[in-house]
Scaffold this motif. Sequence first.
Motif, mmCIF file in Angstrom:
data_model
loop_
_atom_site.group_PDB
_atom_site.id
_atom_site.type_symbol
_atom_site.label_atom_id
_atom_site.label_comp_id
_atom_site.label_asym_id
_atom_site.label_seq_id
_atom_site.Cartn_x
_atom_site.Cartn_y
_atom_site.Cartn_z
ATOM 1 N N MET A 1 0.836 -1.200 0.000
ATOM 2 C CA MET A 1 0.000 0.000 0.000
ATOM 3 C C MET A 1 0.873 1.253 0.000
ATOM 4 O O MET A 1 1.094 1.857 -1.041
ATOM 5 C CB MET A 1 -0.974 -0.021 1.182
ATOM 6 C CG MET A 1 -1.982 -1.165 1.106
ATOM 7 S SD MET A 1 -3.431 -0.976 2.157
ATOM 8 C CE MET A 1 -4.323 0.293 1.275
ATOM 9 N N GLU A 2 1.408 1.662 1.139
ATOM 10 C CA GLU A 2 2.251 2.861 1.164
ATOM 11 C C GLU A 2 3.461 2.711 0.255
ATOM 12 O O GLU A 2 3.793 3.616 -0.521
ATOM 13 C CB GLU A 2 2.703 3.169 2.591
ATOM 14 C CG GLU A 2 1.635 3.747 3.483
ATOM 15 C CD GLU A 2 0.923 2.658 4.283
ATOM 16 O OE1 GLU A 2 0.940 1.494 3.832
ATOM 17 O OE2 GLU A 2 0.362 2.981 5.349
ATOM 18 N N GLY A 3 4.121 1.562 0.342
ATOM 19 C CA GLY A 3 5.303 1.336 -0.487
ATOM 20 C C GLY A 3 4.979 1.355 -1.965
ATOM 21 O O GLY A 3 5.667 2.002 -2.770
ATOM 22 N N ALA A 4 3.913 0.667 -2.367
ATOM 23 C CA ALA A 4 3.527 0.638 -3.780
ATOM 24 C C ALA A 4 3.040 2.005 -4.243
ATOM 25 O O ALA A 4 3.282 2.406 -5.391
ATOM 26 C CB ALA A 4 2.440 -0.421 -3.989
ATOM 27 N N PHE A 5 2.370 2.743 -3.371
ATOM 28 C CA PHE A 5 1.872 4.071 -3.740
ATOM 29 C C PHE A 5 3.027 5.026 -4.045
ATOM 30 O O PHE A 5 2.985 5.783 -5.021
ATOM 31 C CB PHE A 5 1.023 4.627 -2.599
ATOM 32 C CG PHE A 5 0.449 5.999 -2.869
ATOM 33 C CD1 PHE A 5 -0.606 6.160 -3.743
ATOM 34 C CD2 PHE A 5 0.981 7.114 -2.243
ATOM 35 C CE1 PHE A 5 -1.131 7.423 -3.997
ATOM 36 C CE2 PHE A 5 0.461 8.375 -2.488
ATOM 37 C CZ PHE A 5 -0.598 8.536 -3.371
ATOM 38 N N VAL A 6 4.069 4.964 -3.225
ATOM 39 C CA VAL A 6 5.242 5.813 -3.457
ATOM 40 C C VAL A 6 5.922 5.436 -4.772
ATOM 41 O O VAL A 6 6.299 6.299 -5.569
ATOM 42 C CB VAL A 6 6.228 5.702 -2.281
ATOM 43 C CG1 VAL A 6 7.555 6.369 -2.617
ATOM 44 C CG2 VAL A 6 5.632 6.336 -1.034
ATOM 45 N N LYS A 7 6.073 4.163 -5.020
ATOM 46 C CA LYS A 7 6.741 3.709 -6.241
ATOM 47 C C LYS A 7 5.979 4.132 -7.491
ATOM 48 O O LYS A 7 6.574 4.434 -8.522
ATOM 49 C CB LYS A 7 6.894 2.191 -6.222
ATOM 50 C CG LYS A 7 7.854 1.668 -5.166
ATOM 51 C CD LYS A 7 7.835 0.154 -5.134
ATOM 52 C CE LYS A 7 8.690 -0.379 -4.005
ATOM 53 N NZ LYS A 7 8.609 -1.860 -3.898
ATOM 54 N N PHE A 8 4.664 4.157 -7.390
ATOM 55 C CA PHE A 8 3.868 4.484 -8.567
ATOM 56 C C PHE A 8 3.745 5.997 -8.788
ATOM 57 O O PHE A 8 3.937 6.486 -9.904
ATOM 58 C CB PHE A 8 2.475 3.880 -8.446
ATOM 59 C CG PHE A 8 1.574 4.210 -9.599
ATOM 60 C CD1 PHE A 8 1.788 3.643 -10.844
ATOM 61 C CD2 PHE A 8 0.524 5.101 -9.450
ATOM 62 C CE1 PHE A 8 0.975 3.955 -11.922
ATOM 63 C CE2 PHE A 8 -0.305 5.419 -10.517
ATOM 64 C CZ PHE A 8 -0.078 4.843 -11.760
ATOM 65 N N THR A 9 3.451 6.745 -7.736
ATOM 66 C CA THR A 9 3.147 8.162 -7.906
ATOM 67 C C THR A 9 4.375 9.059 -7.870
ATOM 68 O O THR A 9 4.431 10.059 -8.588
ATOM 69 C CB THR A 9 2.169 8.635 -6.820
ATOM 70 O OG1 THR A 9 2.748 8.408 -5.525
ATOM 71 C CG2 THR A 9 0.850 7.887 -6.922
ATOM 72 N N HIS A 10 5.370 8.745 -7.052
ATOM 73 C CA HIS A 10 6.513 9.630 -6.867
ATOM 74 C C HIS A 10 7.763 9.154 -7.616
ATOM 75 O O HIS A 10 8.461 9.953 -8.232
ATOM 76 C CB HIS A 10 6.823 9.783 -5.375
ATOM 77 C CG HIS A 10 5.691 10.393 -4.598
ATOM 78 N ND1 HIS A 10 5.345 11.713 -4.712
ATOM 79 C CD2 HIS A 10 4.821 9.859 -3.698
ATOM 80 C CE1 HIS A 10 4.310 11.975 -3.921
ATOM 81 N NE2 HIS A 10 3.972 10.859 -3.295
ATOM 82 N N GLU A 11 8.040 7.874 -7.537
ATOM 83 C CA GLU A 11 9.263 7.363 -8.151
ATOM 84 C C GLU A 11 9.071 6.929 -9.600
ATOM 85 O O GLU A 11 10.060 6.739 -10.310
ATOM 86 C CB GLU A 11 9.795 6.174 -7.334
ATOM 87 C CG GLU A 11 10.161 6.529 -5.901
ATOM 88 C CD GLU A 11 10.634 5.319 -5.112
ATOM 89 O OE1 GLU A 11 10.569 4.192 -5.654
ATOM 90 O OE2 GLU A 11 11.058 5.502 -3.952
ATOM 91 N N ARG A 12 7.830 6.772 -10.035
ATOM 92 C CA ARG A 12 7.544 6.256 -11.379
ATOM 93 C C ARG A 12 8.257 4.932 -11.616
ATOM 94 O O ARG A 12 8.687 4.607 -12.725
ATOM 95 C CB ARG A 12 7.975 7.273 -12.449
ATOM 96 C CG ARG A 12 7.402 8.648 -12.254
ATOM 97 C CD ARG A 12 5.918 8.669 -12.477
ATOM 98 N NE ARG A 12 5.346 10.008 -12.309
ATOM 99 C CZ ARG A 12 4.059 10.297 -12.432
ATOM 100 N NH1 ARG A 12 3.211 9.335 -12.718
ATOM 101 N NH2 ARG A 12 3.617 11.521 -12.267
ATOM 102 N N TYR A 13 8.365 4.172 -10.568
ATOM 103 C CA TYR A 13 9.160 2.939 -10.579
ATOM 104 C C TYR A 13 8.530 1.878 -11.478
ATOM 105 O O TYR A 13 9.212 1.243 -12.291
ATOM 106 C CB TYR A 13 9.292 2.444 -9.144
ATOM 107 C CG TYR A 13 9.903 1.088 -8.959
ATOM 108 C CD1 TYR A 13 11.248 0.871 -9.225
ATOM 109 C CD2 TYR A 13 9.137 0.016 -8.497
ATOM 110 C CE1 TYR A 13 11.820 -0.378 -9.043
ATOM 111 C CE2 TYR A 13 9.699 -1.233 -8.312
ATOM 112 C CZ TYR A 13 11.036 -1.414 -8.593
ATOM 113 O OH TYR A 13 11.586 -2.652 -8.416
#
Length: 275
Positions: free
Chosen positions: A101-113
């Motif tokens: 959740m938090e980890g995946a959200f950061v990767k998708f929205t901020h890091e464009r991972y």
Amino acid sequence: MPQNLETRVPDPEKDRVPPAVPRWGGAHFLVFRNLRVHTGGNPWTMAMYSIFEPILYLLAIGVGIGRLVGDVDGVNVTYAAFVAPGLLATAVMNSALYETMEGAFVKFTHERYYRAILFTPVSLTGIVAGEVAWAVLRGFVTAIGFLLVITVFGLVSWPDALVAAAGTLLVAFAFGSAGLAVTTRIRAWSDFQYVQLVLLPMFLFATTFYPVTVYPRVIQVIVELLPLYHAIQLLRGCALGRIDSGLVVSVLYLLVMGALGLVVARRRWARVMLH
């Protein structure tokens, strides 16, 4: 004069085609990457951070209040031994949900991972499977650390701790898959407050601190529908050495929850990233 393509002699080095990755493949790359990034290769770092809060609950409530409560009626174990599996299930749930959740959200929205990974041989299915596998690993490491502590405290025997450790894999899978599916509905950090509105009451009322029999029958039915309730029932039965046919319902519940979460997560992430 340039050599005609039809008559050119093949060059084994230049013409070598990269091996194809299966459509479902590449998940292990995400697990290795997450392990290196989060721990520097030392998984026990995760366990130290993850078990700190549940151990505080165990000491303050399980041991402290346990001196006033004594043995739990109908279970015939000390209050601390009763509470410990509930806290174990909660710790595994939180660890798995944090990653998906938090980890995946950061990767998708901020890091464009995730979008960057799609330009590699790793498939979208591999991304979803890899993140869920990582959540399972994260939850399992947390469980091992917590089980070591409560075993040293004498709240669970070594054989029962090993059985409970196996059960935590299913718990982490169920919540990790569900968390990754729910994350596609998150639009901003403030939306995680709604997630907490679900998790906190579930933590308090899903028999973490007392048996379901303390509720009226109508409330019991509602509690028995909660996923954390079934996670606690499974791990409590394993930790207390009381494995019977009643645990089959909890196992099936968590299996179905994890499978559905995985399918929904795959479809939702495909819609979010590929459209």
